[in-house]
Design an enzyme around this catalytic site. Structure first.
Site, PDB file in Angstrom:
ATOM      1  N   ASP A 246       0.823  -1.230  -0.053  1.00 34.62           N
ATOM      2  CA  ASP A 246       0.135  -0.097   0.019  1.00 34.62           C
ATOM      3  C   ASP A 246       0.915   1.220   0.032  1.00 34.62           C
ATOM      4  O   ASP A 246       1.914   1.231   0.515  1.00 34.62           O
ATOM      5  CB  ASP A 246      -0.799   0.037   1.160  1.00 34.62           C
ATOM      6  CG  ASP A 246      -2.500  -0.421   0.897  1.00 34.62           C
ATOM      7  OD1 ASP A 246      -2.720  -0.591  -0.227  1.00 34.62           O
ATOM      8  OD2 ASP A 246      -2.579  -1.233   1.826  1.00 34.62           O
TER       9      ASP A 246
ATOM     10  N   GLN B 168      -0.221   6.956  -6.339  1.00 32.44           N
ATOM     11  CA  GLN B 168      -1.467   7.898  -6.003  1.00 32.44           C
ATOM     12  C   GLN B 168      -1.402   8.896  -6.998  1.00 32.44           C
ATOM     13  O   GLN B 168      -0.302   9.623  -7.214  1.00 32.44           O
ATOM     14  CB  GLN B 168      -1.289   8.425  -4.650  1.00 32.44           C
ATOM     15  CG  GLN B 168      -1.334   7.189  -3.448  1.00 32.44           C
ATOM     16  CD  GLN B 168      -1.309   7.587  -2.186  1.00 32.44           C
ATOM     17  OE1 GLN B 168      -2.102   7.954  -1.418  1.00 32.44           O
ATOM     18  NE2 GLN B 168       0.069   8.170  -1.736  1.00 32.44           N
TER      19      GLN B 168
ATOM     20  N   ARG C 127      -1.577  -0.819  -8.419  1.00 32.05           N
ATOM     21  CA  ARG C 127      -2.833  -0.309  -8.163  1.00 32.05           C
ATOM     22  C   ARG C 127      -2.921   1.110  -8.060  1.00 32.05           C
ATOM     23  O   ARG C 127      -2.227   1.592  -7.265  1.00 32.05           O
ATOM     24  CB  ARG C 127      -3.230  -0.847  -6.836  1.00 32.05           C
ATOM     25  CG  ARG C 127      -4.750  -0.144  -6.113  1.00 32.05           C
ATOM     26  CD  ARG C 127      -4.810  -0.655  -4.815  1.00 32.05           C
ATOM     27  NE  ARG C 127      -4.704  -2.099  -4.678  1.00 32.05           N
ATOM     28  CZ  ARG C 127      -4.387  -2.543  -3.125  1.00 32.05           C
ATOM     29  NH1 ARG C 127      -4.161  -1.596  -2.267  1.00 32.05           N
ATOM     30  NH2 ARG C 127      -4.517  -3.765  -2.906  1.00 32.05           N
TER      31      ARG C 127
ATOM     32  N   LYS D  53      -6.565   7.466  -6.349  1.00 29.65           N
ATOM     33  CA  LYS D  53      -6.454   8.906  -6.573  1.00 29.65           C
ATOM     34  C   LYS D  53      -5.597   9.290  -5.337  1.00 29.65           C
ATOM     35  O   LYS D  53      -4.787  10.464  -5.710  1.00 29.65           O
ATOM     36  CB  LYS D  53      -7.721   9.515  -6.549  1.00 29.65           C
ATOM     37  CG  LYS D  53      -8.566   9.646  -7.862  1.00 29.65           C
ATOM     38  CD  LYS D  53      -9.941  10.393  -7.784  1.00 29.65           C
ATOM     39  CE  LYS D  53     -10.574  10.506  -9.113  1.00 29.65           C
ATOM     40  NZ  LYS D  53     -11.682  11.056  -9.095  1.00 29.65           N
ATOM     41  N   GLY D  54      -5.801   8.725  -4.248  1.00 32.80           N
ATOM     42  CA  GLY D  54      -5.151   9.270  -3.124  1.00 32.80           C
ATOM     43  C   GLY D  54      -5.953   9.634  -1.678  1.00 32.80           C
ATOM     44  O   GLY D  54      -6.860  10.304  -2.030  1.00 32.80           O
TER      45      GLY D  54
ATOM     46  N   ARG E 256     -10.410   8.147   7.035  1.00 31.70           N
ATOM     47  CA  ARG E 256     -10.085   8.552   5.447  1.00 31.70           C
ATOM     48  C   ARG E 256     -11.162   7.898   4.601  1.00 31.70           C
ATOM     49  O   ARG E 256     -11.458   8.763   3.575  1.00 31.70           O
ATOM     50  CB  ARG E 256      -8.777   7.491   5.256  1.00 31.70           C
ATOM     51  CG  ARG E 256      -7.680   8.194   5.900  1.00 31.70           C
ATOM     52  CD  ARG E 256      -6.286   7.529   5.257  1.00 31.70           C
ATOM     53  NE  ARG E 256      -6.151   6.215   5.344  1.00 31.70           N
ATOM     54  CZ  ARG E 256      -5.588   5.658   6.436  1.00 31.70           C
ATOM     55  NH1 ARG E 256      -5.063   6.546   7.353  1.00 31.70           N
ATOM     56  NH2 ARG E 256      -5.395   4.458   6.350  1.00 31.70           N
ATOM     57  N   ARG E 257     -12.007   7.178   5.036  1.00 33.67           N
ATOM     58  CA  ARG E 257     -13.100   6.538   4.123  1.00 33.67           C
ATOM     59  C   ARG E 257     -14.372   7.908   4.254  1.00 33.67           C
ATOM     60  O   ARG E 257     -14.809   8.352   3.254  1.00 33.67           O
ATOM     61  CB  ARG E 257     -13.844   5.455   4.514  1.00 33.67           C
ATOM     62  CG  ARG E 257     -12.913   4.152   4.246  1.00 33.67           C
ATOM     63  CD  ARG E 257     -12.536   3.641   2.862  1.00 33.67           C
ATOM     64  NE  ARG E 257     -11.525   4.583   2.276  1.00 33.67           N
ATOM     65  CZ  ARG E 257     -10.171   4.697   2.846  1.00 33.67           C
ATOM     66  NH1 ARG E 257      -9.736   3.838   3.443  1.00 33.67           N
ATOM     67  NH2 ARG E 257      -9.383   5.349   1.974  1.00 33.67           N
TER      68      ARG E 257
END
Length: 320
Positions: free
Chosen positions: A145, A174, A195, A198-199, A299-300
């Site tokens: 990640d 990202q 992967r 956007k970030g 963050r979500r």
């Protein structure tokens, strides 16, 4: 950039850095219930149950044992052990394949010791190597990640080293970082699995695009580079404009539906995930689990106004 992006998103991300608010949220049963929308549970059995449900729907899965910014060796070792147990469980599913593995784990290097003040990069590399060895044994993939921009150079250095032994290892780039166009060109040429997202961090304008349209343009430019390369692009986005653009980019580069995949987060746009699968596409769901869910959850919320609306609506319904 709209009001949400200018004001609400930075404020929400700031909340994510507060230990006091984290402790409060973790003690509130009502918050923990709402979090289940995005994080199905805290234990490995919860994760494996969710994996089974997603696989029954034809979805691929990438499982993340939540944890980051580790400050001691013992916690880093505990996170490695958690991944080894998780991979044992995934291996028991017996889903080995000669094609694209349906099962994967995602690693944050800061969870494996990258940020330790002494030999952090070396410790994280060795820990990630151990997880990759286990994944290879059970027929799963690993993707490293991305975290905030201060870790990017270290992360990509470790990824390059690990790909010597594990050429199938993927990593996350990202699109909102101004450096990412160059990183995409490098990894597309080397045949890596990337992967592209956007970030999710609140980065300064000196290193990242802040305007929503500029981020989308950067994403599509990077995705075109990946599609034209020799690697395996993973389109990690919920943005309808990006998803709509993917088929044309794939056709331009001569890619079929097995030469790339879509990726979405657990609990977000479930109907769209099913639609893409029904049309014959490969779709992988990013499935987080664990006790360290607070930072991920915040963050979500910061990503989309719709996520905040869901959270507030759920809280209101619970209080009735």
């Amino acid at each position: 950039m709209g009001v949400f992006g200018r004001i609400a998103r930075p404020a929400i991300l700031a909340v994510g850095k507060s230990d006091r608010l984290r402790r409060t949220a973790e003690r509130m049963p009502i918050t923990r219930e709402v979090v289940r929308r995005f994080v199905p549970g805290e234990g490995v059995d919860d994760a494996l149950d969710a994996v089974a449900r997603l696989r029954d729907s034809g979805l691929f899965v990438s499982v993340d044992h939540l944890g980051e910014d580790v400050t001691d060796v013992d916690t880093a070792n505990a996170n490695v052990d958690a991944y080894l147990r998780l991979l044992d469980g995934l291996g028991r599913r017996g889903e080995r394949t000669d094609g694209v593995p349906a099962l994967e784990v995602s690693l944050k290097l800061s969870a494996l010791g990258q940020a330790l003040p002494r030999d952090g990069e070396k410790i994280a590399r060795e820990n990630a190597h151990a997880v990759c060895e286990k994944a290879r044994d059970v027929g799963a993939w690993v993707t490293i990640d991305a975290e905030d921009h201060t870790t990017t150079d270290s992360t990509l250095t470790i990824v390059r080293d690990l790909r010597t032994d594990f050429p199938w290892l993927g990593t996350v780039l990202q699109a909102y970082l101004k450096r990412t166009a160059g990183d995409c060109a490098e990894f597309a040429k080397s045949g890596a699995r990337i992967r592209l997202c956007k970030g999710a961090y609140d980065e300064p304008a000196s290193v990242a695009y802040r305007d929503r349209d500029a981020v989308t343009d950067a994403y599509l430019g990077c995705l075109r580079t990946l599609m034209n390369g020799t690697g395996y692009p993973m389109v990690a986005s919920h943005d309808p404009a990006i998803i709509e653009a993917v088929p044309a980019l794939a056709r331009e580069s001569g890619r079929g539906v097995t030469d790339f995949e879509y990726q979405m987060l657990y609990g977000i746009r479930d109907a769209e995930q099913r639609r893409l699968v029904e049309e014959g596409n490969q779709v992988r769901v990013y499935l987080p689990y664990g006790t360290q869910w607070y930072g991920y959850f915040v963050r979500r919320l910061a990503e989309r106004p719709a996520n905040v609306a869901f959270f507030l609506r759920a809280l209101a319904e619970r209080r009735r």
